[in-house]
Scaffold this motif. Sequence first.
Motif, mmCIF file in Angstrom:
data_model
loop_
_atom_site.group_PDB
_atom_site.id
_atom_site.type_symbol
_atom_site.label_atom_id
_atom_site.label_comp_id
_atom_site.label_asym_id
_atom_site.label_seq_id
_atom_site.Cartn_x
_atom_site.Cartn_y
_atom_site.Cartn_z
ATOM 1 N N LEU A 112 29.168 30.703 53.028
ATOM 2 C CA LEU A 112 29.233 31.944 52.261
ATOM 3 C C LEU A 112 28.913 31.705 50.791
ATOM 4 N N LEU A 113 28.146 32.617 50.201
ATOM 5 C CA LEU A 113 27.903 32.559 48.769
ATOM 6 C C LEU A 113 29.181 32.944 48.019
ATOM 7 N N THR A 114 29.290 32.464 46.785
ATOM 8 C CA THR A 114 30.532 32.643 46.026
ATOM 9 C C THR A 114 31.004 34.091 45.910
ATOM 10 N N PRO A 115 30.124 35.068 45.590
ATOM 11 C CA PRO A 115 30.645 36.441 45.459
ATOM 12 C C PRO A 115 31.295 36.970 46.732
ATOM 13 N N ILE A 116 30.752 36.599 47.897
ATOM 14 C CA ILE A 116 31.331 37.065 49.151
ATOM 15 C C ILE A 116 32.611 36.301 49.458
ATOM 16 N N LEU A 117 32.635 35.010 49.171
ATOM 17 C CA LEU A 117 33.830 34.225 49.458
ATOM 18 C C LEU A 117 34.993 34.665 48.566
ATOM 19 N N ILE A 118 34.757 34.842 47.274
ATOM 20 C CA ILE A 118 35.825 35.235 46.347
ATOM 21 C C ILE A 118 36.371 36.608 46.694
ATOM 22 N N ASN A 119 35.470 37.557 47.038
ATOM 23 C CA ASN A 119 35.891 38.859 47.567
ATOM 24 C C ASN A 119 36.871 39.542 46.613
ATOM 25 N N THR A 120 37.983 40.054 47.107
ATOM 26 C CA THR A 120 38.944 40.791 46.272
ATOM 27 C C THR A 120 40.068 39.899 45.751
ATOM 28 N N LEU A 121 39.910 38.582 45.846
ATOM 29 C CA LEU A 121 40.987 37.682 45.434
ATOM 30 C C LEU A 121 41.372 37.837 43.960
ATOM 31 N N PRO A 122 40.429 38.096 43.012
ATOM 32 C CA PRO A 122 40.869 38.310 41.626
ATOM 33 C C PRO A 122 41.847 39.473 41.495
ATOM 34 N N ALA A 123 41.585 40.573 42.203
ATOM 35 C CA ALA A 123 42.500 41.715 42.148
ATOM 36 C C ALA A 123 43.832 41.377 42.800
ATOM 37 N N PHE A 124 43.807 40.631 43.900
ATOM 38 C CA PHE A 124 45.048 40.243 44.573
ATOM 39 C C PHE A 124 45.883 39.352 43.660
ATOM 40 N N PHE A 125 45.220 38.413 42.961
ATOM 41 C CA PHE A 125 45.945 37.546 42.024
ATOM 42 C C PHE A 125 46.585 38.383 40.920
ATOM 43 N N ASP A 126 45.834 39.308 40.331
ATOM 44 C CA ASP A 126 46.385 40.134 39.251
ATOM 45 C C ASP A 126 47.588 40.944 39.737
ATOM 46 N N ASN A 127 47.496 41.470 40.951
ATOM 47 C CA ASN A 127 48.632 42.204 41.512
ATOM 48 C C ASN A 127 49.864 41.307 41.636
ATOM 49 N N GLU B 116 56.204 45.703 43.345
ATOM 50 C CA GLU B 116 57.146 44.855 44.082
ATOM 51 C C GLU B 116 56.483 43.584 44.585
ATOM 52 N N ASN B 117 55.266 43.700 45.103
ATOM 53 C CA ASN B 117 54.514 42.524 45.547
ATOM 54 C C ASN B 117 53.031 42.837 45.431
ATOM 55 N N ALA B 118 52.202 41.862 45.748
ATOM 56 C CA ALA B 118 50.759 42.010 45.511
ATOM 57 C C ALA B 118 50.119 43.081 46.369
ATOM 58 N N ALA B 119 50.791 43.507 47.429
ATOM 59 C CA ALA B 119 50.218 44.514 48.329
ATOM 60 C C ALA B 119 50.793 45.908 48.109
ATOM 61 N N SER B 120 51.835 46.039 47.304
ATOM 62 C CA SER B 120 52.460 47.350 47.120
ATOM 63 C C SER B 120 51.587 48.239 46.248
ATOM 64 N N ASN B 121 51.509 49.532 46.616
ATOM 65 C CA ASN B 121 50.726 50.539 45.890
ATOM 66 C C ASN B 121 49.254 50.177 45.781
ATOM 67 N N SER B 122 48.742 49.384 46.699
ATOM 68 C CA SER B 122 47.358 48.908 46.609
ATOM 69 C C SER B 122 46.812 48.657 48.006
ATOM 70 N N ASN B 123 45.520 48.939 48.190
ATOM 71 C CA ASN B 123 44.894 48.618 49.467
ATOM 72 C C ASN B 123 43.955 47.421 49.340
ATOM 73 N N VAL B 124 44.147 46.618 48.290
ATOM 74 C CA VAL B 124 43.295 45.448 48.083
ATOM 75 C C VAL B 124 43.286 44.516 49.301
#
Length: 385
Positions: free
Chosen positions: A50-65, A77-85
């Motif tokens: 996989l090329l980097t943009p596809i591999l990284i995917n939504t991980l930056p948003a998940f980390f920020d959450n 409350e956690n990285a998945a709350s109030n978010s569909n990332v």
Amino acid sequence: MNIATDRHTGRQAYARHPLQRAQRIFAMRDAVLGAWEQRVRASVRGADQLLTPILINTLPAFFDNLAEALTPGHPRENAASNSNVPAVHGNERARMTNYGPEQVIQEYQIFRDCFAAVAHEAGITLRSKDWQVINESIDSGIRESIREFTSMHEGFRRSIAAGLSHDMRNPLAVISTSAQLLLRPAEPERVAALAHKITEHSKRLDGMIEELLDSLSYHQGQRLPLALSRFDVLPLVQAVAGQVNLQRPGKCHVQGQSVTGWWCENSLRRALENLLGNALKYGDDGPIGVRVEATHERLFITVHNGGHAIAPEQAERIFDYLRRENDSPAPGWGIGLPFVQNVAESHGGSIAVDSAPETGTSFIFDVPVDCRPFVQPPGAPNSDS
């Protein structure tokens, strides 16, 4: 990075003077993602292709959450709350990789290990309550990603023709209004300007009809036909926001950086028009914030409004074709957001929503900076001109 000014433009600041520890956690993002990518490529089957943009995917948003959830006083409350990332992550893994459920789960497990390792190297002690948030985030992320991953493998639910028909109303309205004005006495200069508008939007409408015919003949009927070109997306975002401000002065504020990449300009413009139109409908007459940024070869365009939060049971269906809640006061066909999702997915990316009463609603449009490898068919020429 100042936590009080997070990635969602216009979001309320919860800590005017954030703790140094929380700042250090936010500063770990690039190190965690870098370590994660290296380990995933080495140990997850199929990841090395996989090329980097596809591999990284939504991980930056998940980390920020996750970093927000670990910040004292933040309502997440956690990285998945109030978010569909996490759901978007599973969606994109189903569309863009040959993964099975096992590989999706393995990625989350590696993320947890890398987060802990980088925190240790940075001298940040993860306490028991931190681990509770981290484990809840990983477990919820896995559940939501796998649910969407399996759902995507049951079949796509898009209707390209209906989406294009929805957007045809905009140029048709301009043509109709201009034609009506031409029937009134006017100066020659005004007549010429109105005629120019009719010609311009007629060409735009003709292009949409051509896209519609291409879509109807597309073999799988799942992705939009895209005409890729290289351009800076920031002026495009500013232009679409400027259209909003012509009608509602000072309504829309754009922040961020110039990002030059390969996308379909017409499709991105229409997607942005839909996102800003949606923010106008449901933003409770508040300001609209738009932020443009790029990280790890991914473009992120975030559109934020401070209106009523999307109910959790509605958030799961918000991208369904022709789905509208019966008590919604705003007019519309229920097609705009599914079209935006189709634009993102056709570029090899995704669209996520983050909504809570305390923070408002943000739509995160996330695609590779260079979409050519994910759009053009195998063997197609790939010109750098």
